[in-house]
Design a protein around this motif. Structure first.
Motif, short mmCIF file in Angstrom:
data_model
loop_
_atom_site.label_atom_id
_atom_site.label_comp_id
_atom_site.label_asym_id
_atom_site.label_seq_id
_atom_site.Cartn_x
_atom_site.Cartn_y
_atom_site.Cartn_z
N GLY A 122 44.10 42.48 29.69
CA GLY A 122 45.45 42.57 29.43
C GLY A 122 46.29 42.26 28.08
O GLY A 122 45.37 41.83 27.30
N GLY A 123 47.19 42.72 28.12
CA GLY A 123 47.91 42.37 26.73
C GLY A 123 48.31 40.56 26.65
O GLY A 123 48.08 39.79 26.07
N ALA A 148 41.54 38.19 42.82
CA ALA A 148 42.27 38.46 41.26
C ALA A 148 42.71 37.38 40.39
O ALA A 148 43.76 37.23 41.09
CB ALA A 148 42.45 39.72 41.24
N LYS A 150 43.65 35.98 36.77
CA LYS A 150 44.69 35.91 35.38
C LYS A 150 44.16 34.56 34.31
O LYS A 150 44.78 34.17 35.09
CB LYS A 150 45.73 37.14 35.57
CG LYS A 150 46.14 37.58 34.07
CD LYS A 150 47.21 38.09 34.45
CE LYS A 150 47.33 39.50 34.84
NZ LYS A 150 48.81 41.00 34.56
N ARG A 161 52.63 42.20 21.28
CA ARG A 161 52.17 43.50 21.12
C ARG A 161 52.72 44.61 21.38
O ARG A 161 52.72 46.14 21.36
CB ARG A 161 50.41 43.44 22.24
CG ARG A 161 49.52 44.25 22.17
CD ARG A 161 48.35 44.41 23.30
NE ARG A 161 49.27 44.63 24.70
CZ ARG A 161 49.62 45.28 25.06
NH1 ARG A 161 49.92 47.11 25.03
NH2 ARG A 161 50.21 44.89 25.83
N GLN A 232 46.17 39.33 44.97
CA GLN A 232 45.43 39.83 46.02
C GLN A 232 43.78 41.14 45.33
O GLN A 232 44.73 41.55 43.92
CB GLN A 232 45.77 40.25 46.72
CG GLN A 232 46.54 41.76 46.31
CD GLN A 232 47.27 42.76 47.36
OE1 GLN A 232 48.43 42.30 47.82
NE2 GLN A 232 46.61 42.83 48.81
N MET A 234 42.36 43.83 44.17
CA MET A 234 42.64 45.14 44.79
C MET A 234 40.85 46.20 43.91
O MET A 234 40.11 46.05 43.25
CB MET A 234 43.73 45.79 43.75
CG MET A 234 45.23 45.63 43.34
SD MET A 234 45.21 45.78 45.69
CE MET A 234 45.98 46.78 45.38
N LYS A 284 53.70 52.40 34.45
CA LYS A 284 52.41 53.46 33.96
C LYS A 284 51.11 53.04 34.83
O LYS A 284 51.41 52.07 35.52
CB LYS A 284 52.19 52.95 32.09
CG LYS A 284 51.79 50.99 31.69
CD LYS A 284 51.41 51.25 30.58
CE LYS A 284 51.33 49.47 30.70
NZ LYS A 284 51.08 49.12 29.49
N ASN A 287 49.38 49.86 35.05
CA ASN A 287 49.96 48.68 35.42
C ASN A 287 49.98 49.27 37.61
O ASN A 287 50.66 48.58 38.25
CB ASN A 287 50.90 48.93 35.64
CG ASN A 287 51.50 47.79 34.29
OD1 ASN A 287 50.43 47.32 34.19
ND2 ASN A 287 52.38 47.99 33.09
N ASP A 300 52.02 44.02 37.35
CA ASP A 300 52.51 43.05 36.22
C ASP A 300 53.41 42.91 35.47
O ASP A 300 54.08 44.30 35.31
CB ASP A 300 51.55 44.27 34.43
CG ASP A 300 51.84 43.65 33.27
OD1 ASP A 300 52.00 42.35 33.49
OD2 ASP A 300 50.29 43.61 32.68
N1 LIG Z 1 44.41 42.46 41.16
C1 LIG Z 1 43.49 43.15 40.64
N2 LIG Z 1 42.19 42.91 41.15
C2 LIG Z 1 41.39 44.23 40.65
N3 LIG Z 1 41.52 44.10 39.38
C3 LIG Z 1 42.86 43.54 38.86
C4 LIG Z 1 43.76 43.03 38.89
N4 LIG Z 1 44.51 42.78 38.09
C5 LIG Z 1 44.46 43.62 36.98
N5 LIG Z 1 43.20 43.96 37.28
C6 LIG Z 1 41.58 44.90 36.36
O1 LIG Z 1 42.09 44.06 35.55
C7 LIG Z 1 42.69 44.67 34.25
C8 LIG Z 1 43.70 43.94 33.22
O2 LIG Z 1 44.53 43.32 33.87
P1 LIG Z 1 46.43 42.70 33.36
O3 LIG Z 1 47.15 43.00 34.00
O4 LIG Z 1 45.67 41.82 32.08
O5 LIG Z 1 46.27 44.15 31.55
P2 LIG Z 1 47.10 45.34 31.61
O6 LIG Z 1 48.30 45.51 32.38
O7 LIG Z 1 45.65 47.15 32.25
O8 LIG Z 1 47.61 45.70 30.79
P3 LIG Z 1 49.13 44.88 29.93
O9 LIG Z 1 48.82 44.01 30.34
O10 LIG Z 1 48.36 45.40 28.32
O11 LIG Z 1 49.83 46.32 30.13
C9 LIG Z 1 43.56 45.95 34.40
O12 LIG Z 1 42.98 47.27 34.00
C10 LIG Z 1 42.74 45.87 36.22
O13 LIG Z 1 41.42 46.66 36.01
#
Ligand SMILES: Nc1ncnc2c1ncn2[C@@H]1O[C@H](COP(=O)(O)OP(=O)(O)OP(=O)(O)O)[C@@H](O)[C@H]1O
Length: 438
Positions: A122-123, A148, A150, A161, A232, A234, A284, A287, A300
């Motif tokens: 992600g960002g 999960a 991050k 960004r 958690q 997903m 969106k 998210n 997010d």
């Molecule tokens: N709790 C979770 N369980 C499973 N997969 C997850 C989880 N959180 C995030 N992901 C996966 O990791 C990816 C990146 O998540 P992240 O929240 O960092 O970025 P994003 O929301 O896709 O982008 P941005 O932060 O730029 O808006 C997501 O698209 C999703 O596929």
């Protein structure tokens, strides 16, 4: 923090045929989890520590009784051992209930952040799947709890960004990009300048809703300069992965779409009706995360912001969000209303009906901005079928679709006061009796 350990006694009496086996719980204070296996009946070892420290005695009691019941059923041939599931962590996530992980624990859980554990980027970092080992000594059964994780990039540029996304399209003035700085996870919420990861944790720690992703804990090891957040897991990932997929095996049925939009309306309504409303600001499809049953959870909170608390209707500040989802009052006027989220929700409704992205530069001119292009079709019941997602092959409720289209049109009104509240949207969707199956 005192740690509770549950000891079991009274095992000599025969277990009843049905119902949970009676167990006697004695809270015992222990200095750490390297419990000497001398006291009889220890149930735990290894990474179960967070369950012990985080759950209440009641949760413990239900876990223990459940384990006994399942163990006995397994012995009677009713349940295979691998069916054993530990109860979920408690639902109320508050700061005090969050687990503070060590970097080593998360490194082990993600196999040193191995590339095949990467769920997405992600960002402001990468998200990894992790497996936390939990073992019940009494039963001998172990299971790995999926999480999960991050992991913040050392040089997070999320704010920058997001700005660029807006700026690229010439819609906002030169942004005053906040400098990244670290206030600590729970002090940052009222600071004007704070990092996205701080915002994420501080808001997520304050909310609790079935349609908002659960924050389990975090790791903040300053000596390693590591900031990690644990959520958690997903199972089905993010909504955009399914909604815009060409592959038919990822097709979202009509019932699933209804379940998702209803769940999201409830989540936003919850945020907006809190004592001091929270504006999510970046609603969106990417998210919205889906669990194994396609239950949607909002995730997010990196751009979330307190709504007006002094009786005024909007807040001001730097314009942030994602192009295509941001209402004109905010994008052009810099005024952020609670109803700015309603606009973004309306755009997502359009995406769910049509299966098309909010903005797609690959579409022919005139069709690139979904809102602009779809509005005339959505406003006229007789034309709606022309823009419905063809992958649904006509398998959708026509009346439901027109009601949702009418809601979408109201949500994306240029003037925020003409948009419905998320509470009203949620109630209308509930009224459609939409949640029969996915
Ligand atoms: N709790 C979770 N369980 C499973 N997969 C997850 C989880 N959180 C995030 N992901 C996966 O990791 C990816 C990146 O998540 P992240 O929240 O960092 O970025 P994003 O929301 O896709 O982008 P941005 O932060 O730029 O808006 C997501 O698209 C999703 O596929």
């Amino acid at each position: 923090m005192g740690i509770l350990c549950c000891c079991i006694s009274g095992q000599s009496s025969p277990a009843p045929e049905t119902g949970p086996v009676p167990v006697f719980l004695a809270p015992v204070s222990i200095p750490d989890l390297d419990i000497a296996p001398t006291s009889p009946g220890h149930l735990i070892e290894g990474d179960i520590s967070f369950l012990v420290s985080d759950v209440t005695v009641n949760n413990w009691f239900s876990m223990v009784t459940m384990t006994f019941t399942r163990r006995r059923s397994a012995a009677l041939g009713k349940t295979a051992p691998e069916d054993i599931e530990l109860p979920d962590l408690p639902d109320e996530t508050s700061e005090s209930k969050l687990r503070v992980f060590t970097f080593e624990q998360l490194k082990t859980a993600t196999f040193s952040f191995r590339s095949d554990m990467l769920l997405g980027k992600g960002g402001f970092g990468s998200v990894y799947k992790g497996l936390l080992k939990e073992k019940l000594i009494f039963t001998g059964y172990a299971r790995k709890r999926r999480i999960a994780v991050k992991k913040l990039d050392s040089d997070s540029k999320q704010g920058l960004r997001q700005w660029q996304v807006l700026e690229k399209h010439g819609d906002v003035a030169e942004p005053d990009v906040p400098k990244r700085c670290f206030h600590g996870f729970f002090n940052a919420i009222d600071c004007e300048v704070r990092s996205d990861i701080e915002t994420e944790v501080s808001f997520l720690a304050r909310v609790s809703h079935p349609n908002i992703v659960k924050l389990l804990g975090y790791c903040q090891e300053n000596e390693n300069k590591e900031l990690l957040i644990v959520y958690q897991f997903m199972e089905k990932g993010s909504l955009n992965y399914h909604l815009f997929a060409k592959r038919t095996d990822r097709l979202l049925s009509w019932a699933t779409r209804l379940k998702i939009i209803t769940g999201m309306a409830r989540a936003l309504s919850y945020l907006h009706t809190m004592e001091r409303p929270i504006i999510f600001r970046d609603f969106k499809t990417s998210n919205i995360l889906l669990d194994e049953n396609y239950t949607p959870k909002l995730s997010d909170f990196g751009l979330a912001k307190w709504g007006p608390g002094d009786g005024s209707s909007y807040v001001t500040g730097n314009v942030m969000g994602t192009y295509g989802y941001v209402g004109p009052e905010y994008k052009k006027g810099g005024k952020l209303y609670v109803k700015s989220d309603v606009y973004s929700y309306g755009v997502v409704l359009m995406e769910m009906l049509t299966g098309l992205r909010a903005i797609d530069k690959k579409r022919p001119p005139g069709q690139q901005d979904l809102r602009e292009w779809a509005l005339p079709f959505l406003s006229d019941r007789t034309k709606l079928r022309h823009i419905m997602d063809p992958r649904l092959q006509g398998k959708y409720g026509t009346k439901q679709a027109s009601e949702i289209a009418a809601l979408a049109v109201r949500c994306v009104k240029a003037n925020p006061t003409f948009r419905p509240s998320m509470k009203e949207v949620a109630e209308r969707l509930d009224g459609l009796k939409l949640q029969k199956k996915h």
